[in-house]
Design an enzyme around this catalytic site. Structure first.
Site, PDB file in Angstrom:
ATOM      1  N   GLN A  49       0.854  -1.187   0.000  1.00 53.99           N
ATOM      2  CA  GLN A  49       0.000   0.000   0.000  1.00 53.99           C
ATOM      3  C   GLN A  49       0.889   1.236   0.000  1.00 53.99           C
ATOM      4  O   GLN A  49       1.946   1.251   0.627  1.00 53.99           O
ATOM      5  CB  GLN A  49      -0.869  -0.022   1.263  1.00 53.99           C
ATOM      6  CG  GLN A  49      -1.986   0.959   1.299  1.00 53.99           C
ATOM      7  CD  GLN A  49      -2.932   0.633   2.454  1.00 53.99           C
ATOM      8  OE1 GLN A  49      -3.493  -0.446   2.514  1.00 53.99           O
ATOM      9  NE2 GLN A  49      -3.089   1.560   3.357  1.00 53.99           N
ATOM     10  N   ASN A  51       0.427   5.469   0.620  1.00 50.51           N
ATOM     11  CA  ASN A  51      -0.478   6.531   1.043  1.00 50.51           C
ATOM     12  C   ASN A  51       0.230   7.876   1.000  1.00 50.51           C
ATOM     13  O   ASN A  51       1.443   7.952   1.180  1.00 50.51           O
ATOM     14  CB  ASN A  51      -0.994   6.276   2.467  1.00 50.51           C
ATOM     15  CG  ASN A  51      -1.874   5.061   2.540  1.00 50.51           C
ATOM     16  OD1 ASN A  51      -2.763   4.876   1.737  1.00 50.51           O
ATOM     17  ND2 ASN A  51      -1.600   4.194   3.503  1.00 50.51           N
ATOM     18  N   ARG A  62       0.315  13.873  14.486  1.00 53.89           N
ATOM     19  CA  ARG A  62      -0.435  12.695  14.034  1.00 53.89           C
ATOM     20  C   ARG A  62       0.247  11.469  14.634  1.00 53.89           C
ATOM     21  O   ARG A  62       1.454  11.335  14.575  1.00 53.89           O
ATOM     22  CB  ARG A  62      -0.444  12.589  12.514  1.00 53.89           C
ATOM     23  CG  ARG A  62      -1.249  13.670  11.822  1.00 53.89           C
ATOM     24  CD  ARG A  62      -1.237  13.426  10.318  1.00 53.89           C
ATOM     25  NE  ARG A  62      -1.914  14.439   9.581  1.00 53.89           N
ATOM     26  CZ  ARG A  62      -3.135  14.317   9.052  1.00 53.89           C
ATOM     27  NH1 ARG A  62      -3.807  13.198   9.220  1.00 53.89           N
ATOM     28  NH2 ARG A  62      -3.680  15.306   8.370  1.00 53.89           N
ATOM     29  N   HIS A  65       0.702   5.553  15.797  1.00 59.59           N
ATOM     30  CA  HIS A  65      -0.097   4.458  15.257  1.00 59.59           C
ATOM     31  C   HIS A  65       0.766   3.232  14.982  1.00 59.59           C
ATOM     32  O   HIS A  65       1.942   3.353  14.667  1.00 59.59           O
ATOM     33  CB  HIS A  65      -0.750   4.880  13.933  1.00 59.59           C
ATOM     34  CG  HIS A  65      -1.577   6.107  14.042  1.00 59.59           C
ATOM     35  ND1 HIS A  65      -1.572   7.078  13.073  1.00 59.59           N
ATOM     36  CD2 HIS A  65      -2.429   6.547  14.990  1.00 59.59           C
ATOM     37  CE1 HIS A  65      -2.401   8.058  13.407  1.00 59.59           C
ATOM     38  NE2 HIS A  65      -2.927   7.752  14.577  1.00 59.59           N
ATOM     39  N   HIS A 122       4.355   4.774  15.125  1.00 59.18           N
ATOM     40  CA  HIS A 122       4.860   5.893  14.332  1.00 59.18           C
ATOM     41  C   HIS A 122       3.944   7.106  14.480  1.00 59.18           C
ATOM     42  O   HIS A 122       2.730   6.990  14.542  1.00 59.18           O
ATOM     43  CB  HIS A 122       4.923   5.508  12.843  1.00 59.18           C
ATOM     44  CG  HIS A 122       5.192   6.669  11.957  1.00 59.18           C
ATOM     45  ND1 HIS A 122       4.215   7.257  11.188  1.00 59.18           N
ATOM     46  CD2 HIS A 122       6.325   7.379  11.744  1.00 59.18           C
ATOM     47  CE1 HIS A 122       4.743   8.269  10.523  1.00 59.18           C
ATOM     48  NE2 HIS A 122       6.022   8.364  10.846  1.00 59.18           N
ATOM     49  N   TYR A 135       3.893   7.512   2.295  1.00 57.31           N
ATOM     50  CA  TYR A 135       4.079   6.325   3.123  1.00 57.31           C
ATOM     51  C   TYR A 135       4.070   5.096   2.221  1.00 57.31           C
ATOM     52  O   TYR A 135       3.113   4.897   1.475  1.00 57.31           O
ATOM     53  CB  TYR A 135       2.894   6.116   4.067  1.00 57.31           C
ATOM     54  CG  TYR A 135       2.686   7.065   5.191  1.00 57.31           C
ATOM     55  CD1 TYR A 135       2.716   6.587   6.496  1.00 57.31           C
ATOM     56  CD2 TYR A 135       2.384   8.403   4.997  1.00 57.31           C
ATOM     57  CE1 TYR A 135       2.467   7.428   7.571  1.00 57.31           C
ATOM     58  CE2 TYR A 135       2.141   9.254   6.055  1.00 57.31           C
ATOM     59  CZ  TYR A 135       2.179   8.754   7.331  1.00 57.31           C
ATOM     60  OH  TYR A 135       1.932   9.587   8.397  1.00 57.31           O
ATOM     61  N   GLU A 146      -5.600  -2.107  14.121  1.00 60.79           N
ATOM     62  CA  GLU A 146      -4.979  -0.822  14.456  1.00 60.79           C
ATOM     63  C   GLU A 146      -4.792  -0.664  15.957  1.00 60.79           C
ATOM     64  O   GLU A 146      -5.634  -1.036  16.754  1.00 60.79           O
ATOM     65  CB  GLU A 146      -5.847   0.318  13.936  1.00 60.79           C
ATOM     66  CG  GLU A 146      -5.234   1.675  14.216  1.00 60.79           C
ATOM     67  CD  GLU A 146      -6.103   2.822  13.734  1.00 60.79           C
ATOM     68  OE1 GLU A 146      -5.601   3.626  12.956  1.00 60.79           O
ATOM     69  OE2 GLU A 146      -7.273   2.891  14.156  1.00 60.79           O
TER      70      GLU A 146
END
Length: 186
Positions: A49, A51, A62, A65, A122, A135, A146
């Site tokens: 993926q 992003n 942010r 996570h 992160h 990302y 998550e």
């Protein structure tokens, strides 16, 4: 010739990737990813993926996570516009750097990226307005896997460079760590 310099950090397996742009009077080319060249840095999986984020205001935080196993992911974080203070926290059970954090300034001008292994949380803080990040993930996002840690968790004592200007309700409500947290088993 490698397009990257791979730089160790104080945290076990966490790497800074410094791109080597090639340029002339027209501009430059800087490779973002090369599986063959980054395998020595620990990237051994396909990219699952990609992003892009845009954060408008300086001081925004942010994170922090992560994805729990079996969906743990590696990330390669690059700042394409602006400047951020990028933070990785080692959450791996039995790691020699368990619950330690490390931060790097990433910017559109320093050609650095952070290669974050599986089992790390992160997050980042924007140091300028209009920060754009790219990302690369080794696993697709799974909402049920998550996890998050509050960025101002006193147990981690992350030394954020700016006061928090903005943070999402979700990130500000992540749980605090306690002595019962044993880490992520990969």
């Amino acid at each position: 010739m490698s397009q990257f310099s791979i730089i160790d950090t104080p945290l076990f397996d966490l790497k800074v990737i410094e791109r080597k742009p090639i340029g002339d009077s027209r501009g430059h080319l800087a490779r973002i990813f090369c599986a063959d060249q980054l395998k020595d840095a620990g990237w051994k999986k396909p990219i699952a993926q990609i992003n892009q984020t845009m954060t408008k205001s300086r001081g925004t935080v942010r994170g922090l996570h992560f994805q729990n196993p079996p969906y743990a992911e590696m990330k390669l974080i690059s700042c394409l516009q602006g400047e951020i203070w990028d933070v990785a926290v080692d959450l791996r059970k039995n790691s020699p750097t368990f619950l330690q954090w490390h931060a790097e300034r990433l910017s559109s001008e320093n050609y650095r990226a952070l290669l974050i292994p599986e089992g790390f949380a992160h997050g980042f803080q924007t140091l300028t307005d209009d920060c754009e990040l790219l990302y690369l993930h080794s696993a697709p996002y799974k909402p049920a896997a998550e996890g998050g840690i509050r960025p101002n968790d006193p147990h981690l004592a992350i030394d954020w460079p700016l006061d928090f200007y903005e943070i999402s309700a979700r990130d500000s409500e992540h749980p605090l760590l306690n002595d019962l947290f044993e880490g992520i088993e990969l």
